[in-house]
Design an enzyme around this catalytic site. Structure first.
Site: not given
Length: 235
Positions: A43, A132, A160-161, A165
């Site tokens: 992410d 995802k 992150a984070t 995740c």
């Protein structure tokens, strides 16, 4: 500017004592490195890396250069690199699931620039970008298949984070049999202490949290992967 009331020094002192307890009981062993690494960035899309979004994280001016230094070292050896982002279909949000009962997932809309991987990471055409729906990069995605196809034995996790995740990706990585490595300085979160606490716990139970330079130097010890020009995948 609001006075900082979070004392990171006290937290580090607590971790020091906790490490002694863990190690006396056989926790915090080292996983070590294998011979075939892969990389997953978790992410590191604009909604997390740039200000102004509900999901924006702190300290990205430090985290992104650290991540890029690892990526560049890996690219020199053609190491497979995978970038995840999280997004949902705003036309009814039929793909959003129960997680949205807890956090504002509806702000992560497919088709918006917010879900694009941050250009400061210089993503390459042959690197896989995928969407995802849940915290772990493995949950409901082909990531495990891609890694095993490349013969990966070591997964380097950045992004992150820390509290969601990244942590869940590390847990799944280890449970699926990959050596899991997290470079220091490459993990972000939104609240004070979240990075420190989660990296402490990952290092105790699920993978090795390693100095940034150690991870970068690791790539000089491996054989280069064969370059596949037709490998690009964008979902």
């Amino acid at each position: 500017m609001e006075k900082e009331i979070f004392d990171l020094g006290l937290l580090n002192e607590a971790f020091k004592k906790a490490r002694e307890i863990h190690m006396s009981r056989g926790f915090q062993k080292r996983v070590g490195y294998g011979k075939r690494p892969g990389i997953i960035t978790v992410d590191l899309a604009n909604a997390w890396t740039r200000p102004g979004h509900t999901f924006s994280c702190d300290n990205m001016e430090e985290v992104l250069p650290a991540v890029l230094s690892v990526l560049d070292a890996a690219r020199a050896k053609n190491v497979p690199i995978f970038h995840s982002t999280t997004a949902y279909n705003p036309n009814g949000y039929s793909d959003i699931g129960r997680w949205a009962d807890k956090i504002p997932l509806e702000t992560l809309k497919m088709g918006e620039d917010w879900i694009d991987i941050d250009t400061r990471l210089n993503p390459q055409p042959e690197e896989t970008v995928f969407v995802k729906k849940m915290a772990s990069c493995f949950n409901g995605t082909p990531l495990q298949y891609w890694l095993t196809t490349h013969g990966i034995d070591t997964l380097i996790v950045m992004g992150a984070t820390a509290g969601a995740c990244v942590r869940h990706t590390c847990m799944d990585s280890t449970e699926l049999g990959f050596r899991t490595i997290v470079p220091e300085g490459t993990i972000a979160d939104r609240i004070p202490g979240a990075v420190e606490w989660n990296l402490f716990d990952i290092d105790a139970k699920f993978g090795d949290v390693e100095p940034l330079e150690t991870v970068i130097n690791y790539f000089s010890t491996i054989e280069a992967f064969e370059k596949r020009e037709s490998e690009s995948t964008v979902l």
